[in-house]
Structure formats: structure tokens, C-alpha cells
Design an enzyme around this catalytic site. Sequence first.
Site, mmCIF file in Angstrom:
data_model
loop_
_atom_site.group_PDB
_atom_site.id
_atom_site.type_symbol
_atom_site.label_atom_id
_atom_site.label_comp_id
_atom_site.label_asym_id
_atom_site.label_seq_id
_atom_site.Cartn_x
_atom_site.Cartn_y
_atom_site.Cartn_z
ATOM 1 N N TYR A 31 0.842 -1.198 0.000
ATOM 2 C CA TYR A 31 0.000 0.000 0.000
ATOM 3 C C TYR A 31 0.883 1.257 0.000
ATOM 4 O O TYR A 31 1.852 1.347 0.760
ATOM 5 C CB TYR A 31 -0.903 -0.043 1.230
ATOM 6 C CG TYR A 31 -1.785 1.165 1.379
ATOM 7 C CD1 TYR A 31 -2.814 1.407 0.482
ATOM 8 C CD2 TYR A 31 -1.584 2.073 2.412
ATOM 9 C CE1 TYR A 31 -3.621 2.531 0.611
ATOM 10 C CE2 TYR A 31 -2.389 3.192 2.553
ATOM 11 C CZ TYR A 31 -3.399 3.413 1.648
ATOM 12 O OH TYR A 31 -4.188 4.517 1.772
ATOM 13 N N ASP A 68 -0.228 -7.230 5.717
ATOM 14 C CA ASP A 68 -1.417 -6.437 5.430
ATOM 15 C C ASP A 68 -2.377 -7.366 4.679
ATOM 16 O O ASP A 68 -2.134 -7.709 3.526
ATOM 17 C CB ASP A 68 -1.022 -5.216 4.589
ATOM 18 C CG ASP A 68 -2.177 -4.257 4.370
ATOM 19 O OD1 ASP A 68 -3.332 -4.730 4.323
ATOM 20 O OD2 ASP A 68 -1.928 -3.041 4.217
ATOM 21 N N LYS A 90 -11.847 -0.961 4.231
ATOM 22 C CA LYS A 90 -12.123 -1.690 2.994
ATOM 23 C C LYS A 90 -13.168 -2.787 3.255
ATOM 24 O O LYS A 90 -14.285 -2.469 3.608
ATOM 25 C CB LYS A 90 -10.812 -2.218 2.422
ATOM 26 C CG LYS A 90 -9.678 -1.178 2.420
ATOM 27 C CD LYS A 90 -9.970 0.039 1.553
ATOM 28 C CE LYS A 90 -9.063 1.223 1.837
ATOM 29 N NZ LYS A 90 -7.636 0.961 1.798
#
Length: 384
Positions: free
Chosen positions: A101, A173, A198
Site C-alpha cells: 500500500y 497487510d 475496505k
Amino acid sequence: MKKNKNVNYTCVHAGELKDTIYGGATAPIYTSTTYDYRGPGTNLYPRYFNTPNQVALAQKISALEQTEASLIFGSGMAAISAVFMAFLKSGDHVIMQRAIYGGTSHFAAAEFERVGITYTMLEHINEDTMKQALQDNTKMLYIETPSNPLLEITDIEKVSAFAKANSLITAIDNTFASPINQNPASLGIDLVIHSATKYLGGHSDICAGTVSGTQKHMEYLWKTAKNYGGSLSDVTVHLLERSIKTLALRVKQQSKTALKLARFLEKHPDMKKVNYPGLKSHPNHQIAKKQMYAYGGMMSFELKSHIDHNDFLEELKVIKPALSLAGVESTILSPALTSHSLMTAEERAQQGISDRLLRFSVGIEELNILVDDLEQALEKSRKR
Ligand SMILES: *Cc1c(COP(=O)(O)O)cnc(C)c1O
């Protein structure tokens, strides 16, 4: 790896905070920031991550990730930064996957030097590259799989085994997979992180984050996390808890539709390339098959040059161009213009992120609706 056969039950009932006064079907929300110090609520305080709603939601997340404990944060980055700052100190080194990310790589670039932490970014994570990157002061291995936006797959068990052999702590993650499709702790990872903004939230209206692991690791994380103060407010905890009740329903539907769409798009004459771990053509499909229960709702694709990229985005009627992902509504974006715009064109090319790449977050709409929308947009954006 043991798949939870009653995952809908877990989503609805794990960590259930009962309404013992009125017998309501849903959890009461305790919004107090102060409690009688002589009563049962001694020392309860939102920033300590220990209010009734925070604790109940943490139990639900732990049940979903198959870990002993969890902490709930005010954002994915609050969770990620707390993990780094709790488990690393000045003089330590961390090995990180390159394809992570953007906010996480930015955190490393912007914050690590100031506190004396060094890091090595790896293009591909395997035994050789990890061995090469390992230093005497390496403390942590940090990965993200599937990755954004190319849906690259890292072998979780190989990373855990290497870390264990070298006494490193591991963090992942797990946002793109969600706990419904992948449980990294069961594959030996120590710290499992989510941007709950999310899939866990799933309706594009909550910003939150989570970290899950052993009781011991979570107690250690808590000592630092409470100093940084990144806990989640109880009202948002309630919204997140409500959202997670339908997490498995949503993610299973999204994964099913995404697999069918990826197979459809892969054969489409207007598509140059489709990146989806569920496709046999994906370079690490076998690893994905081994470590994921289903392949998730995220994919990316490149349009052939006879399609006008901007027209295509303009012509979509159902699928919304939008920055974030994993909501019930389908969204799409151009990484080159958004999430990866801070990189130079060469850096993007080096990582395989073409200017014509589009990242697609598949919602819960029916397959035929999405196919029709893509088809009509492709038709209208063909260069003549
Ligand atoms: C969005 C995202 C984050 C950051 O989460 P925030 O809730 O925006 O702080 C971290 N990792 C991944 C994979 C993400 O998609």
C-alpha cells in the site's frame, strides 16, 4: 490452514455484546469516556482500547482471523504505524515487500530515518532475496498479499518459515483478501493487519483498522498503541461491528463474481492483460490456491490501445471511478493517475504498472449488470 465452516455464524455472533437490560437483538453502544472509578468500569477509557464495544469487536475480529487477540484502530495506517513503532526501535532493520500500500511505503520513507530504523524493499520475496536482505539487526518481515494494484501473490508459509528460522517478527497487510479468504496467522504470521476501511467496513463509509495476533503480542502492541492514541470511537466501532455481520456474505459474492468476470475479461478481444490470482494464467496461481479460500473481489486489467482509456472510464454507468475499494458498489481507478501518481513513469514501468492499467473493485451487483456495463463502455470507447 483450517477454513471456518461456520463463518457467517462467526460474523454475526462472535464477540456478541448482549443487551442484558432490555433483551434487544443488537449490541448496546456504550459511548462513555468516563466511568465510576469505584465500579466495574474502573479504568475503562476509549484510548485504552478497553471499552465494552471495542473489546467485543476485537473478539469478533480475533474469531475471524483465528487469533487470540486484536486491537481496533482509527484507520488502517494507525494500525500499521502502531505495529512498526511498537515492534521496531532505533537501530533495527525491516525487510519489506516493494508492492505494498502506498501509504505504508510512504510511512517507511517519511518516518523511519528520523527514528533510526532502516529498511530493504524487495521486488520479489523468496528464500534467496530474503537471505540476501537479512542483516544482523533485522527484526521484522512485512508483506502484503494479494498486492495492490497488480494482485501479486507472496508465499505466506515460506515467509513465516524463513522468519521463524531467523527469529524475525512477521506482519502482513491482509486487507485485499479479508479474513474470509485468507487467515495468515494459521500460516504462521505473527501480526495480521487490516484497513477495516475496505472489506470489513464494506460500505465505503467507515475509516478503521485492526491488528490481530497472540495475546502476548497484542499486549506488547497495546503498550505503544495507547501512547500514540489511535483507537476507534465507539460509535464507529458499532458501525463496523454491524458491517461485519454481512462480511462473509459480501466477500463470497464479490469473490464469485470477480472470478467469473476475470475469466470473461481474460478472453475479451479488448483486453491486453488481466491480473487476478484466481486465473490459471496468474504466475502464482498455485500459491494463491494453497493459501486462499477464494481469490477476492480485487483485480486489475490493461486495455488494448484501440480503446480510449479516458472515454472508457467516462462511459461506465454502474461502475464508479473512485479512489478507495472493497465497498458493496463496484469501483474502478487508474493507479497511474491516483494511488501511484507520486512515482515517476519509469518507476511505475519498472514495477509493471502501465498507464493503461485499471484497478477494479468488484461490488455485490449481479454479474450480468457488470458485464453489460463493461461491454457498453468498451463499445463506445473504441477508437475509430
Ligand atoms: C486503504 C489501505 C490501507 C490504509 O488504510 P486506511 O484505513 O486508509 O488508513 C492499508 N493497506 C491497504 C492494502 C489498503 O488498501
